[in-house]
Design a protein around this motif. Structure first.
Motif, short mmCIF file in Angstrom:
data_model
loop_
_atom_site.label_atom_id
_atom_site.label_comp_id
_atom_site.label_asym_id
_atom_site.label_seq_id
_atom_site.Cartn_x
_atom_site.Cartn_y
_atom_site.Cartn_z
N GLY A 1 0.47 -1.36 0.04
CA GLY A 1 -0.11 0.10 0.17
C GLY A 1 0.66 1.39 0.03
O GLY A 1 0.42 2.38 -0.64
N LEU A 2 2.15 1.54 0.34
CA LEU A 2 2.72 2.32 0.59
C LEU A 2 3.56 2.42 -0.16
O LEU A 2 3.91 4.35 -0.66
CB LEU A 2 3.33 1.76 2.12
N LEU A 3 4.31 1.53 -1.41
CA LEU A 3 4.82 1.80 -2.09
C LEU A 3 4.49 2.53 -3.19
O LEU A 3 2.94 2.14 -3.89
CB LEU A 3 4.54 0.28 -2.51
N ASP A 4 4.32 3.73 -3.64
CA ASP A 4 3.71 4.80 -4.39
C ASP A 4 2.44 4.68 -4.82
O ASP A 4 1.78 5.17 -5.03
CB ASP A 4 4.16 3.57 -6.13
N ASN A 5 2.42 4.73 -2.94
CA ASN A 5 0.81 5.38 -2.47
C ASN A 5 -0.27 4.39 -3.55
O ASN A 5 -1.25 4.49 -3.34
CB ASN A 5 0.54 7.21 -2.80
N ALA A 6 -0.08 3.09 -3.27
CA ALA A 6 -0.89 2.04 -4.08
C ALA A 6 -1.75 2.32 -3.15
O ALA A 6 -3.15 1.85 -4.64
CB ALA A 6 0.28 0.59 -4.51
N TRP A 7 -2.11 2.53 -2.31
CA TRP A 7 -3.44 2.27 -1.70
C TRP A 7 -4.35 3.08 -2.04
O TRP A 7 -6.04 2.93 -1.54
CB TRP A 7 -3.19 2.15 0.17
N ALA A 8 -4.40 4.74 -2.24
CA ALA A 8 -4.97 5.38 -3.42
C ALA A 8 -5.99 4.52 -4.17
O ALA A 8 -6.84 5.03 -4.65
CB ALA A 8 -4.50 6.62 -3.16
N ARG A 9 -5.50 3.85 -5.00
CA ARG A 9 -5.95 3.47 -5.97
C ARG A 9 -7.20 2.65 -5.85
O ARG A 9 -7.40 1.70 -6.58
CB ARG A 9 -4.71 2.87 -6.67
N ASP A 10 -6.99 2.40 -4.70
CA ASP A 10 -8.02 1.11 -4.30
C ASP A 10 -9.42 1.14 -3.96
O ASP A 10 -10.29 0.38 -4.10
CB ASP A 10 -7.62 0.73 -3.07
N ILE A 11 -9.07 2.87 -4.18
CA ILE A 11 -10.58 3.76 -3.45
C ILE A 11 -11.33 3.43 -4.67
O ILE A 11 -10.89 3.44 -6.25
CB ILE A 11 -10.09 5.26 -2.99
N GLN A 12 -12.47 2.83 -4.97
CA GLN A 12 -13.57 2.79 -5.35
C GLN A 12 -14.81 3.62 -5.17
O GLN A 12 -15.04 3.84 -4.22
CB GLN A 12 -13.51 1.46 -5.95
#
Length: 147
Positions: free
Chosen positions: A84-95
């Motif tokens: 999730g922290l790698l390149d702020n991948a967590w933000a791409r989880d939001i739908q």
């Protein structure tokens, strides 16, 4: 209480024969386990970004419930803190559509985790009912009646 031991071991011991199985636990068992544990972040490989209590001893679903509801269930159980922290991948989880509350929670989460640093140590699940931080059946019994 024995089933809580299985929950504990499923998160802390990958060498068990049943560790890869999708075991089912009651809502009460899961709630007690959740309330009794936090995650100390090391490498971020084992801790679940959306599910575990790793941000100041709390989980995102506690801190930002509206934002949490915008995350698909399959992603909640799969995204590690490191991923999730790698390149702020967590933000791409939001739908889905985001309202003002979700955007506010998004910005708050961003601020809370932006300075998170990982290290080479393994993540550690902490059992809050023992001084050793490790689950024991003996400590589980009084925990079931706490509060």
């Amino acid at each position: 209480m024995l089933r809580l031991r299985w929950l504990w071991l499923s998160r802390t011991d990958d060498n068990r024969a049943w560790s890869g199985l999708d075991m089912q636990f009651s809502a009460d068992e899961q709630a007690l386990f959740f309330a009794s544990t936090t995650m100390r972040i090391g490498s971020g490989q084992r801790a679940l970004f959306w599910e575990d209590r790793w941000i100041q001893g709390r989980a995102i679903k506690e801190l930002m419930p509206q934002l949490y509801n915008c995350i698909p269930k399959r992603r909640r159980k799969a995204r590690s803190v490191a991923d999730g922290l790698l390149d702020n991948a967590w933000a791409r989880d939001i739908q889905g559509l985001l309202g003002i509350h979700e955007i506010g929670q998004y910005l708050t989460l961003w601020n809370m985790i932006e300075d998170t640093t990982l290290n080479d140590q393994p993540d550690q699940l902490i059992w809050k009912w023992t001084a050793s931080d490790i689950y024991t059946a003996n400590s589980c019994y009084p925990a079931t009646f706490h509060g």
